[in-house]
Design a protein around this motif. Structure first.
Motif, PDB file in Angstrom:
ATOM      1  N   GLU A  34      12.966  11.998  -5.040  1.00 53.85           N
ATOM      2  CA  GLU A  34      12.916  13.105  -5.976  1.00 53.85           C
ATOM      3  C   GLU A  34      12.183  14.263  -5.317  1.00 53.85           C
ATOM      4  O   GLU A  34      11.309  14.056  -4.464  1.00 53.85           O
ATOM      5  N   LYS A  92       4.243  12.322 -14.630  1.00 49.49           N
ATOM      6  CA  LYS A  92       5.528  11.699 -14.928  1.00 49.49           C
ATOM      7  C   LYS A  92       5.278  10.376 -15.640  1.00 49.49           C
ATOM      8  O   LYS A  92       4.707   9.446 -15.066  1.00 49.49           O
ATOM      9  N   THR A 150      10.635  12.108 -16.694  1.00 49.57           N
ATOM     10  CA  THR A 150      10.828  13.097 -15.642  1.00 49.57           C
ATOM     11  C   THR A 150       9.519  13.817 -15.386  1.00 49.57           C
ATOM     12  O   THR A 150       8.591  13.780 -16.209  1.00 49.57           O
ATOM     13  N   TRP A 151       9.446  14.502 -14.266  1.00 52.74           N
ATOM     14  CA  TRP A 151       8.221  15.198 -13.891  1.00 52.74           C
ATOM     15  C   TRP A 151       7.991  16.418 -14.778  1.00 52.74           C
ATOM     16  O   TRP A 151       8.927  17.143 -15.115  1.00 52.74           O
TER      17      TRP A 151
END
Length: 251
Positions: free
Chosen positions: A40, A79, A84-85
């Motif tokens: 990611e 996260k 998700t971040w």
């Protein structure tokens, strides 16, 4: 790079950039570094990751963001497990434009109640400031305070953070932060060094209970024959479950 291990044993790593997006990977098997997920990408123009994880397997990532021509800053990203971040949350900032370095480290208290942070702030045009500073959060990095609970407005700077040690280049001092750990009773223990006197020295510091910091030189721990060697960072510190300190430093 930085490494964290979740409650299931999966490894999480942050690595790669110098003024680029951070790469984050997770091991495909617990306690096994032989195979990894696709990377990611997190952040823009970032460098120098730290990575920790809480008891709900939420990841906490900090890294420096270079903002030419604005003052540089250090951001916090989170996260949640399976999520998700988050967007970046600026938590540290240079006071002036130009090059800045934060050298930050994170550590949880044993009960995961407090997230502790130590940093070496280095910013501005000469004479550059050198500040070893501390702050902690009781709400997963949303707000931050001094050790006594006094709030610190974000992003913290060398003027607002709780100062452990501070110097200016004009005084000949160059401070370096090395690491952070937390004792079983919840007190943070900070490792840092200085280059203002030769041979160089390093210290461990912890809150003294009266609003200050107790500082202990580590030169007294050197074995015979090394008393005139420089003692400085890079290095690191960790604490065992019964409170024993383990310190690594450069000679």
């Amino acid at each position: 790079p930085a490494l964290a291990i979740d409650s299931q044993g999966y490894l999480h790593i942050a690595y790669y950039p110098h003024h680029h997006p951070m790469r984050i990977k997770k091991s495909l098997q617990p306690n096994d570094a032989s195979a990894w997920s696709e990377a990611e990408q997190v952040g823009e123009r970032v460098t120098y990751p730290t990575l920790v994880i809480d008891n709900e397997d939420t990841l906490y990532l900090t890294c420096r963001q270079s903002n030419r021509p604005e003052p540089w800053q250090a951001n916090l990203y989170t996260k949640k497990a399976g999520g998700t971040w988050s967007d970046p949350r600026p938590i540290l900032s240079a006071e002036e434009k130009g090059y800045a370095h934060f050298m930050d480290a994170l550590a949880w208290s044993p009960d995961k109640k407090y997230l502790h942070l130590v940093t070496r702030l280095h910013d501005g045009t000469p004479p550059r400031g050198h500040t070893v500073g501390y702050m902690r959060s009781a709400d997963q990095g949303v707000t931050w305070t001094r050790h006594d609970g006094t709030p610190i407005a974000l992003p913290a700077t060398a003027a607002t953070i709780e100062v452990i040690e501070q110097a200016r280049e004009g005084a000949g001092a160059g401070l370096r932060a090395a690491g952070l750990s937390v004792l079983p009773d919840g007190r943070p223990v900070v490792l840092y060094s200085s280059q203002d006197v030769v041979p160089n020295d390093a210290w461990i510091a912890m809150p003294d209970g009266d609003g200050g910091w107790e500082k202990r030189s580590l030169r007294t721990a050197l074995p015979e024959g090394y008393s005139d060697w420089n003692l400085f960072t890079p290095g690191g510190i960790t604490v065992s479950r019964n409170g024993d300190l383990f310190v690594a430093l450069t000679l």
